[in-house]
Write a protein that holds these residues in place. Structure first.
Motif, PDB file in Angstrom:
ATOM      1  N   ARG A  46      21.886 -95.490  51.692  1.00  0.00           N
ATOM      2  CA  ARG A  46      22.880 -94.321  51.718  1.00  0.00           C
ATOM      3  C   ARG A  46      23.319 -94.189  50.401  1.00  0.00           C
ATOM      4  NH1 ARG A  46      26.939 -94.472  53.993  1.00  0.00           N
ATOM      5  NH2 ARG A  46      26.930 -96.625  55.169  1.00  0.00           N
ATOM      6  N   HIS A  47      23.560 -95.436  49.734  1.00  0.00           N
ATOM      7  CA  HIS A  47      24.643 -95.369  48.487  1.00  0.00           C
ATOM      8  C   HIS A  47      23.658 -95.020  47.175  1.00  0.00           C
ATOM      9  CE1 HIS A  47      27.669 -97.481  50.467  1.00  0.00           C
ATOM     10  NE2 HIS A  47      28.591 -97.115  49.518  1.00  0.00           N
ATOM     11  N   VAL A  62      28.080 -91.000  51.809  1.00  0.00           N
ATOM     12  CA  VAL A  62      29.181 -92.088  51.703  1.00  0.00           C
ATOM     13  C   VAL A  62      30.519 -91.559  51.714  1.00  0.00           C
ATOM     14  CG1 VAL A  62      29.877 -93.898  50.338  1.00  0.00           C
ATOM     15  CG2 VAL A  62      27.393 -93.451  50.206  1.00  0.00           C
ATOM     16  N   ILE A  65      25.446-101.883  46.066  1.00  0.00           N
ATOM     17  CA  ILE A  65      26.309-102.194  47.251  1.00  0.00           C
ATOM     18  C   ILE A  65      25.438-102.374  48.521  1.00  0.00           C
ATOM     19  CG2 ILE A  65      28.009-101.093  48.891  1.00  0.00           C
ATOM     20  CD1 ILE A  65      29.000 -99.459  46.606  1.00  0.00           C
ATOM     21  N   GLY A  66      25.434-103.253  49.376  1.00  0.00           N
ATOM     22  CA  GLY A  66      24.678-103.377  50.549  1.00  0.00           C
ATOM     23  C   GLY A  66      23.609-104.488  50.213  1.00  0.00           C
ATOM     24  N   ASP A  67      23.053-105.071  51.416  1.00  0.00           N
ATOM     25  CA  ASP A  67      21.986-105.733  51.053  1.00  0.00           C
ATOM     26  C   ASP A  67      20.797-105.057  50.868  1.00  0.00           C
ATOM     27  OD1 ASP A  67      23.551-107.994  51.791  1.00  0.00           O
ATOM     28  OD2 ASP A  67      23.239-107.676  54.031  1.00  0.00           O
ATOM     29  N   SER A  99      18.889-102.657  53.509  1.00  0.00           N
ATOM     30  CA  SER A  99      19.722-102.099  54.428  1.00  0.00           C
ATOM     31  C   SER A  99      19.787-100.639  54.449  1.00  0.00           C
ATOM     32  CB  SER A  99      20.727-102.761  54.244  1.00  0.00           C
ATOM     33  OG  SER A  99      21.402-102.506  53.091  1.00  0.00           O
ATOM     34  N   PRO A 100      19.907-100.270  55.541  1.00  0.00           N
ATOM     35  CA  PRO A 100      20.446 -98.661  55.527  1.00  0.00           C
ATOM     36  C   PRO A 100      21.702 -98.296  54.561  1.00  0.00           C
ATOM     37  CG  PRO A 100      20.122 -99.370  57.698  1.00  0.00           C
ATOM     38  CD  PRO A 100      20.068-100.594  56.984  1.00  0.00           C
ATOM     39  N   GLU A 101      22.660 -99.310  54.484  1.00  0.00           N
ATOM     40  CA  GLU A 101      23.597 -99.075  53.776  1.00  0.00           C
ATOM     41  C   GLU A 101      23.397 -98.761  52.339  1.00  0.00           C
ATOM     42  OE1 GLU A 101      28.405-100.985  52.743  1.00  0.00           O
ATOM     43  OE2 GLU A 101      26.666-102.230  53.823  1.00  0.00           O
ATOM     44  N   ARG A 102      22.703 -99.787  51.827  1.00  0.00           N
ATOM     45  CA  ARG A 102      22.059 -99.758  50.492  1.00  0.00           C
ATOM     46  C   ARG A 102      21.306 -98.322  50.100  1.00  0.00           C
ATOM     47  NH1 ARG A 102      21.663-104.050  46.914  1.00  0.00           N
ATOM     48  NH2 ARG A 102      20.482-103.842  45.219  1.00  0.00           N
TER      49      ARG A 102
END
Length: 365
Positions: free
Chosen positions: A131-132, A172, A121-123, A126-129
């Motif tokens: 975090r996951h 998350v 999940i996420g690029d 990226s911070p989103e990736r």
């Protein structure tokens, strides 16, 4: 008797009857001496929250007794403590399974799948990736909790268990508002088994019942064995996933395997194995298996809820049909195991006398 005294006596009913008969008057007197008088004297006062919390903590410690406590309290205490240990061993396996699959999914251990699909999940970067990835690796804290516990460090074990329970959802947060109350209930049911393990750890290992301190070699072995099982299972899942993507293994077979290696599926296998062990051990030493039977019975309840939470009655597609079929089989195994464990535990509680638990008293932890 003032109204405040009546309220204090009502709070003290949380304590075991034998302890209350010996100490109630002394405790009531101490509480009343420390009470603050209101406009109507003692009649408009209530016990303070800290006093209620202290009595509740004492009641838990007495009812989940350590060595030297009454047999029934000691048996319940050992059951809760062994539920915590069994739970930590199980979650160490799940944590290592989840972490290894995460490293594969995000291409950290190996490259992406043969068809070139974007994994995770996420690029990338990226911070989103990030975090996951961290949220999926956080279950490794269960292994840290188990290691700290068997090394005789209960406070560290409790902190690590709470972190393992909370950190993934802090990183998350679950999207509970999207699906309404039904999604929230299903999410709570899936969280319940881990919460029960953490709760058993928190209340079972108190100051009167410290955990046994193993040598570093034995402690390492106790953590390494469930960790190795989790890693091995992740390799099996990874190989089946690759074969499915290549068209060698049908999707239906992969789904059936995944239903047995997810959290409720693994718990079903583990609890069934413990039940067989308890039944076999009952013929040779019923007393030694009694706390394990009670512990497994405690852990069975949240697993039943977690397995039920993913079922979708009335669905017609083939994948959901597989999930429902395998889930019903697992629920049947869990219910049979749970009833067997409850019967064994109830018999042990009925025979919980000093003579009956002499052997058990020497097996703390």
């Amino acid at each position: 008797m003032s109204i405040l005294e009546q309220r204090y006596r009502w709070v003290l009913r949380l304590l075991p009857a034998a302890y209350r008969a010996e100490r109630e008057e002394e405790m009531v007197t101490a509480f009343l001496e420390g009470a603050r008088r209101g406009k109507a004297g003692m009649d408009d006062q209530r016990p303070r929250w800290m006093e209620i919390a202290s009595v509740a903590t004492l009641a838990l410690r007495l009812r989940l007794g350590g060595p030297g406590e009454p047999p029934r309290s000691f048996l319940w205490g050992e059951a809760v403590r062994r539920a915590a240990v069994l739970g930590l061993v199980f979650w160490t396996t799940v944590g290592c399974l989840s972490a290894t699959l995460t490293l594969y999914t995000y291409g950290i251990l190996a490259e992406g799948p043969p068809d070139g699909l974007t994994m995770g999940i996420g690029d990338p970067g990226s911070p989103e990736r990030l975090r996951h990835v961290l949220a999926d690796l956080a279950p490794l804290l269960w292994a840290a909790s188990l290691g700290a516990l068997v090394l005789g460090r209960p406070l560290t074990a409790k902190a690590a268990a709470v972190a393992a329970l909370v950190v993934p959802y802090v990183l998350v947060p679950p999207a509970l508002s999207v699906g309404g109350w039904e999604i929230a209930v299903r999410w709570a049911c899936t969280l319940f088994p881990a919460a029960v393990t953490a709760l058993a750890l928190m209340i079972g290992f108190h100051r009167d019942a410290p955990p046994p301190r193993l040598s570093r070699g034995r402690a390492l072995g106790m953590v390494a064995l469930p960790a190795a099982v989790g890693i091995l299972l992740s390799l099996v899942v990874g190989v089946l996933d690759s074969l499915t993507r290549a068209g060698t293994v049908p999707m239906r077979l992969l789904m059936q395997v995944l239903m047995w290696v997810d959290m409720p599926g693994l718990a079903c296998v583990a609890l069934t194995t413990v039940t067989v062990w308890c039944v076999a051990g009952r013929r040779t030493s019923r007393r030694s298996s009694a706390p394990v039977a009670l512990a497994a019975a405690i852990l069975t309840v949240p697993v039943v809820l977690a397995r039920t939470a993913i079922l979708h009655p009335g669905a017609t597609d083939s994948i959901t049909g597989i999930i429902n079929l395998v889930g019903c089989v697992q629920l049947g195994l869990l219910l049979m195991s749970g009833m067997t464990l409850v019967v064994m535990g109830a018999r042990a509680l009925r025979t919980a006398t000093d003579g009956d638990l002499t052997e058990l008293r020497g097996q703390h932890g």
